[in-house]
Design a protein around this motif. Structure first.
Motif, short mmCIF file in Angstrom:
data_model
loop_
_atom_site.label_atom_id
_atom_site.label_comp_id
_atom_site.label_asym_id
_atom_site.label_seq_id
_atom_site.Cartn_x
_atom_site.Cartn_y
_atom_site.Cartn_z
N SER A 154 0.82 -1.22 0.00
CA SER A 154 0.00 0.00 0.00
C SER A 154 0.86 1.27 0.00
CB SER A 154 -0.93 -0.01 1.21
OG SER A 154 -0.17 -0.01 2.41
N ARG A 188 -0.13 4.04 -2.60
CA ARG A 188 -1.44 4.60 -2.28
C ARG A 188 -1.32 5.53 -1.07
NH1 ARG A 188 -4.29 0.14 -1.56
NH2 ARG A 188 -4.27 0.25 0.69
N ASP A 208 -2.14 9.58 -0.85
CA ASP A 208 -2.97 10.14 0.22
C ASP A 208 -2.23 11.25 0.96
OD1 ASP A 208 -5.01 8.36 -0.41
OD2 ASP A 208 -4.56 6.98 1.25
N LYS A 225 -6.73 -2.78 -5.09
CA LYS A 225 -7.59 -1.66 -5.45
C LYS A 225 -6.93 -0.83 -6.55
CE LYS A 225 -10.25 -0.75 -1.34
NZ LYS A 225 -10.70 0.29 -0.42
N PHE A 249 -6.16 2.50 -7.56
CA PHE A 249 -6.06 3.88 -7.09
C PHE A 249 -5.32 4.77 -8.09
CE2 PHE A 249 -2.13 1.92 -5.86
CZ PHE A 249 -1.18 2.92 -6.03
N THR A 295 -6.55 8.09 -9.26
CA THR A 295 -6.56 9.15 -8.25
C THR A 295 -5.41 10.13 -8.46
OG1 THR A 295 -7.49 7.50 -6.75
CG2 THR A 295 -6.78 9.57 -5.77
#
Length: 119
Positions: free
Chosen positions: A15, A18, A22, A60, A62, A65
């Motif tokens: 992760s 990601r 964020d 996922k 992402f 994004t």
């Protein structure tokens, strides 16, 4: 540029990328977007490949994004030309436009920042 976000790892399997994305979006709430720089080098360039299918490995998606960087006015985005060549990537394959710079200039820009976050 005061804060740099450096993406060095591939987007899937962990992760990390990601979380880096964020962190950038969170930083825009507290900093002027002109003070934020985003850098992609080594396997980090793989974060920008369009039309990935991470759901095939139960991850996922992402990647889209990253387009939010335009919406949040994060315009200082740099990508390593050597890394692009290594993976034989062209602009049309990338989901986000970035200024292409060589590795030494990229590292020089990173050294000029006050804070560096690596993902």
């Amino acid at each position: 540029m005061k804060i740099a976000f450096l993406f060095r790892t591939s987007p899937h399997g962990t992760s990390i990328s990601r979380e880096g994305l964020d962190a950038i979006l969170a930083a825009t709430a507290f900093c002027d977007p002109d003070d934020i720089g985003v850098f992609f080098i080594d396997d980090g360039v793989l974060n920008l490949i369009n039309h990935q299918q991470p759901e095939l490995i139960q991850q996922k998606d992402f990647i889209r994004t990253f387009k939010l960087l335009d919406l949040y006015d994060v315009e200082q985005r740099f990508i390593c030309t050597e890394s692009l060549q290594k993976f034989k990537l062209e602009d049309k394959q990338l989901i986000l436009s970035c200024e292409k710079i060589d590795r030494s200039l990229l590292i020089e820009k990173l050294n000029q920042t006050e804070k560096l976050f690596t993902f």
